[in-house]
Structures are given as C-alpha cells and as structure tokens.
Design a protein around this motif. Sequence first.
Motif, PDB file in Angstrom:
ATOM      1  N   GLY A 154      89.380  63.702  53.954  1.00 19.86           N
ATOM      2  CA  GLY A 154      88.344  64.325  53.125  1.00 19.86           C
ATOM      3  C   GLY A 154      86.986  63.719  53.439  1.00 19.86           C
ATOM      4  O   GLY A 154      86.865  62.810  54.258  1.00 19.86           O
ATOM      5  N   ASN A 155      85.937  64.241  52.796  1.00 18.91           N
ATOM      6  CA  ASN A 155      84.571  63.713  52.928  1.00 18.91           C
ATOM      7  C   ASN A 155      83.993  63.843  54.334  1.00 18.91           C
ATOM      8  O   ASN A 155      83.057  63.128  54.699  1.00 18.91           O
ATOM      9  CB  ASN A 155      84.506  62.235  52.503  1.00 18.91           C
ATOM     10  CG  ASN A 155      84.817  62.028  51.042  1.00 18.91           C
ATOM     11  OD1 ASN A 155      84.887  62.981  50.270  1.00 18.91           O
ATOM     12  ND2 ASN A 155      85.017  60.785  50.658  1.00 18.91           N
ATOM     13  N   ARG A 156      84.505  64.757  55.134  1.00 19.42           N
ATOM     14  CA  ARG A 156      84.053  64.846  56.523  1.00 19.42           C
ATOM     15  C   ARG A 156      82.588  65.291  56.615  1.00 19.42           C
ATOM     16  O   ARG A 156      81.808  64.714  57.374  1.00 19.42           O
ATOM     17  CB  ARG A 156      84.951  65.820  57.295  1.00 19.42           C
ATOM     18  CG  ARG A 156      86.403  65.382  57.409  1.00 19.42           C
ATOM     19  CD  ARG A 156      87.170  66.333  58.312  1.00 19.42           C
ATOM     20  NE  ARG A 156      88.583  65.968  58.395  1.00 19.42           N
ATOM     21  CZ  ARG A 156      89.534  66.506  57.634  1.00 19.42           C
ATOM     22  NH1 ARG A 156      89.210  67.427  56.745  1.00 19.42           N
ATOM     23  NH2 ARG A 156      90.792  66.133  57.760  1.00 19.42           N
ATOM     24  N   THR A 157      82.241  66.329  55.893  1.00 19.24           N
ATOM     25  CA  THR A 157      80.876  66.849  55.983  1.00 19.24           C
ATOM     26  C   THR A 157      79.864  65.824  55.489  1.00 19.24           C
ATOM     27  O   THR A 157      78.808  65.624  56.102  1.00 19.24           O
ATOM     28  CB  THR A 157      80.742  68.150  55.170  1.00 19.24           C
ATOM     29  OG1 THR A 157      81.686  69.111  55.655  1.00 19.24           O
ATOM     30  CG2 THR A 157      79.341  68.713  55.288  1.00 19.24           C
ATOM     31  N   ARG A 158      80.160  65.164  54.383  1.00 22.39           N
ATOM     32  CA  ARG A 158      79.250  64.152  53.853  1.00 22.39           C
ATOM     33  C   ARG A 158      79.106  62.978  54.820  1.00 22.39           C
ATOM     34  O   ARG A 158      78.013  62.423  54.981  1.00 22.39           O
ATOM     35  CB  ARG A 158      79.756  63.672  52.493  1.00 22.39           C
ATOM     36  CG  ARG A 158      79.626  64.700  51.375  1.00 22.39           C
ATOM     37  CD  ARG A 158      80.007  64.087  50.041  1.00 22.39           C
ATOM     38  NE  ARG A 158      79.716  64.987  48.922  1.00 22.39           N
ATOM     39  CZ  ARG A 158      80.574  65.842  48.408  1.00 22.39           C
ATOM     40  NH1 ARG A 158      81.799  65.939  48.926  1.00 22.39           N
ATOM     41  NH2 ARG A 158      80.243  66.616  47.395  1.00 22.39           N
ATOM     42  N   THR A 159      80.214  62.579  55.445  1.00 25.59           N
ATOM     43  CA  THR A 159      80.155  61.479  56.417  1.00 25.59           C
ATOM     44  C   THR A 159      79.297  61.858  57.611  1.00 25.59           C
ATOM     45  O   THR A 159      78.444  61.076  58.063  1.00 25.59           O
ATOM     46  CB  THR A 159      81.570  61.109  56.882  1.00 25.59           C
ATOM     47  OG1 THR A 159      82.349  60.677  55.756  1.00 25.59           O
ATOM     48  CG2 THR A 159      81.526  59.990  57.918  1.00 25.59           C
ATOM     49  N   ALA A 160      79.498  63.055  58.141  1.00 26.81           N
ATOM     50  CA  ALA A 160      78.699  63.517  59.278  1.00 26.81           C
ATOM     51  C   ALA A 160      77.224  63.601  58.904  1.00 26.81           C
ATOM     52  O   ALA A 160      76.344  63.258  59.711  1.00 26.81           O
ATOM     53  CB  ALA A 160      79.215  64.872  59.764  1.00 26.81           C
ATOM     54  N   ALA A 161      76.940  64.022  57.680  1.00 27.80           N
ATOM     55  CA  ALA A 161      75.549  64.111  57.229  1.00 27.80           C
ATOM     56  C   ALA A 161      74.918  62.723  57.148  1.00 27.80           C
ATOM     57  O   ALA A 161      73.742  62.536  57.522  1.00 27.80           O
ATOM     58  CB  ALA A 161      75.486  64.803  55.872  1.00 27.80           C
ATOM     59  N   ASP A 162      75.666  61.740  56.667  1.00 29.98           N
ATOM     60  CA  ASP A 162      75.156  60.363  56.614  1.00 29.98           C
ATOM     61  C   ASP A 162      74.837  59.848  58.013  1.00 29.98           C
ATOM     62  O   ASP A 162      73.831  59.170  58.238  1.00 29.98           O
ATOM     63  CB  ASP A 162      76.169  59.447  55.936  1.00 29.98           C
ATOM     64  CG  ASP A 162      76.000  59.413  54.423  1.00 29.98           C
ATOM     65  OD1 ASP A 162      75.213  60.225  53.904  1.00 29.98           O
ATOM     66  OD2 ASP A 162      76.649  58.573  53.772  1.00 29.98           O
ATOM     67  N   TRP A 163      75.713  60.141  58.969  1.00 32.52           N
ATOM     68  CA  TRP A 163      75.471  59.705  60.347  1.00 32.52           C
ATOM     69  C   TRP A 163      74.187  60.341  60.895  1.00 32.52           C
ATOM     70  O   TRP A 163      73.404  59.682  61.574  1.00 32.52           O
ATOM     71  CB  TRP A 163      76.659  60.067  61.231  1.00 32.52           C
ATOM     72  CG  TRP A 163      77.802  59.129  61.117  1.00 32.52           C
ATOM     73  CD1 TRP A 163      77.758  57.820  60.739  1.00 32.52           C
ATOM     74  CD2 TRP A 163      79.177  59.411  61.385  1.00 32.52           C
ATOM     75  NE1 TRP A 163      79.015  57.266  60.753  1.00 32.52           N
ATOM     76  CE2 TRP A 163      79.906  58.225  61.144  1.00 32.52           C
ATOM     77  CE3 TRP A 163      79.876  60.555  61.800  1.00 32.52           C
ATOM     78  CZ2 TRP A 163      81.284  58.141  61.329  1.00 32.52           C
ATOM     79  CZ3 TRP A 163      81.243  60.475  61.977  1.00 32.52           C
ATOM     80  CH2 TRP A 163      81.951  59.281  61.739  1.00 32.52           C
ATOM     81  N   LEU A 164      74.003  61.605  60.608  1.00 33.89           N
ATOM     82  CA  LEU A 164      72.812  62.294  61.090  1.00 33.89           C
ATOM     83  C   LEU A 164      71.554  61.688  60.478  1.00 33.89           C
ATOM     84  O   LEU A 164      70.570  61.415  61.186  1.00 33.89           O
ATOM     85  CB  LEU A 164      72.900  63.783  60.751  1.00 33.89           C
ATOM     86  CG  LEU A 164      71.685  64.634  61.142  1.00 33.89           C
ATOM     87  CD1 LEU A 164      71.460  64.582  62.641  1.00 33.89           C
ATOM     88  CD2 LEU A 164      71.877  66.078  60.674  1.00 33.89           C
TER      89      LEU A 164
END
Length: 444
Positions: free
Chosen positions: A396-406
């Motif tokens: 879970g939390n994939r989109t939020r994690t990718a957004a944090d990286w960006l």
Amino acid sequence: MIVGGGFAGHRCARTLSRLARGAADIVLLNPHDYFLYLPLLPQVASGALDPRRVAVSLTGTLPGVRLVLGEADGVDLDGRRVTYTDPEGGRSTLAYDRLVLTVGSVNKLLPVPGLTEHAHGFRGIPEALYLRDHLTRQTELAGASDDPAERAARTTFVVVGAGYTGTEVTAQGVRLTDALARGNAGLNGTYAGAATDAGEPVRPRWLLLDIAERVLPELDRRLSRTADRVLRARGVDVRTGTSVREARRDGVLLDDGEFVPSRTLVWCVGVRPDPLVESVGTPTERGRLCVDEYLTVPGHPEVFACGDAAAVPDLTRPGEVTPMTAQHAQRQGAVAARNVAASCGRGEARAYEHHDLGFMVDLGGFQAAADPLHVPLSGPLASLVTRGYHLAAMPGNRTRTAADWLLDAVLPRQGVQFGLVRSGSVPLDSAAPELARVPAPGGG
C-alpha cells in the motif's frame, strides 16, 4: 492465529484470507495496527519520506482478518493458547486451532560497555523519528556553539555495522546533515561570529564501522564496491576491520585505541529473533525456531513458523538455513498460508524453496547498488530499478511514496525537530523496537 504482522505475517494473513474465502476465522495479533515496510525506514530518518508512507494499514489491506492489538509474551503449546499484553497494559489470552509464529527480530546486542546507555538501534518508526530529530538537534546545537571541540563532536556521527541498514542509514544521513549544515549560519561560514572559525564552513563527519573486510559483506563484491565508492565520495570515513570497544556519553572508543568525540552512535550490527521464541519451548538454532521444509514445528503439526523467527532449511543450499531477509520472509509467509490451508483439507502442502532474485541498496539521491536477477547495476539506473522494486513490493501507500520521492528530488528538506520521541523512549535493548516506551506515571 498469526502472531506478528511483519513481512511474513502480513503475507501469510493476506494469502490465507484469499484461500479461505470466509470459511475460516483468521486472527492477526500484532503490537500496532500497521505493517512496517522496513527497507525504506532510513529514508524516514533522513526526512525523504513521511513516516506514514512506510506504515501500511493492516485492517485496510487484510480484508476478512481480525486484528487484535497486543504484544505476545507466551505460548502454551499444550493448551493451544497465546498470552499477550494489550496497549493499555491488560493481559489476555487467545485460543487457536492453527498457529503461525512470525514475530520477526529485534536489535542484536554485544557486550560493549556503555552500549545500551548511549547507542540507539534502527528497527522501528520510533527509532527513525528519534534519529531524525537527533541529527537535526545536534546540527543546530553545533551551529550555536562557540567551542570548536563541541562543534566537531556534535557534527560527528558514528554508525556501527555496514550491512544493509548501516549502509543505507549512513548514505541517507550524510545527505541530510550536509543539507542542514549548508542552511545553518553558524556552520556554513555566513555568520561572522567566533563559532565559524573566521568564516570557515563546518562539514558534518560520518564514520561507518564494521569488523568485516568490506561494506555490505553479505552481498556480491560488485555491489560492495559501488556502495563503498558512493559513501567515500560523500565524505564518509569508512573503516573496515574496526568496531567499538566502549560507548561513552561524549564519544566512542574504537578497538584500535582511537577515541572519537561524538554525541551520536547508531547501532546496526544485525538482528536477533524476537525474545518470544525463547518462551515457546521447542528446539532452536541460533535463537531461531527449528522447523522443517514445510515450515512446521517438529512435534506440533498445528504450529508453523517463518521469517526471522524460524530457522527454515534452505533447499537451494543443503545444510544451511535461509537468511533473515524480507525477500525470504514474504515468500515463506505465502507458503505457510498454503500449508495451513492444506492442514485443514484445502490444497496440498509444499516445501519452501526459493532462489534469491538479487539485492538492492538505496544510497539516496540518484545512487543505488543493485543486482536484479544477478545483473549488477549502479547509478541512476540502479536507483530507478530499486525504487520500482520497492513500490511493487509495498502492499500500500505506493502513490504517496512516489510523490514524496518526487518532491524530495525538487524541493529542499525541512530541517525541523519535534521532540516527540525522547532518547529514553527507544532503548537499544527493547524487545519491541516498534513501540516507543512510555515513562511510568511520576517517573518524569
């Protein structure tokens, strides 16, 4: 009943729920209500990720599984019961027909004087949050000091253990402290006071120690060389064949006799099985429960164990047991679920066998060391593959994690401390590093 919601426990519960299709009561006993994606914890400590990104809701990702919050502290194999302590201190028991022990591991300790008093481990969110605050606090205190010796000690950070965790904590941490120092007028040379030695900037110093002959000693030498090169390019003082003889409040004494003034000692020398394993009363190997290739505890066909808590025979390397890695834990959890179902008459049991698919170490920024399917990679390509793997592996939390990286790639990190986790709340010798220790009433 599944005890432990880590990599093995979460995968076991998820697979068993899918296989049972509502025909079984599945209970997951865990101290907290989230699955911790441990490989990304160093990025929480460095401020690259919000801590909620690595905490995946158990109830939200395990439909049909009843979550019971509590820390297991005893197993009665004859009575088929597990005793536990709930978050409010109450003690209760749970009965089971089938039991899967996936209690994981805690910090490995060594008889080093002063270690438990002055060092901190890195196994849970409380420790990561404490370390992030601590790095920020030491940098700010150094910038406010007029004493060059104090400044140097507060900006010297010592990490012991150059395995996965120690290497990633160092690689991520040095980027954070460098950024903090650049933004601090007392350290970057822009303040004309005595604290900057006539305008000379102060750069934080990191030491990474290990008694092994190289960084990442358990991995392929090519990955080791890549990580070593990246760390040294960032100014990390990598010392192999070296460890700590004594930990003190004002620094660490190395085994070669050198004393390093410091206020920070991060202990990443490895892990040991959760203390619950000792209370089970069945044979162990190096502290891990002995199981057969079907993940069953000998003499107790209703009890299964996997992950860091179990010494699972490695059928790909006869005579050895599988290493304590997330890759094995996840796959063992799925096999345990299928074998539990088979013991109830649904499907057939199968032995656990898995050839590793390679390993990945995120070094922060656009740097990583990886060998997916044993193809060695480094640099931006390795970083892309590594982060893609993490996103695929997270439940879970994939989109939020990718957004944090960006956002981390294009915006400066926020250097603030909240003081929510105090030093005494995350002792190194804790049997539950995922829980912050709460002081007793009246204890200050």
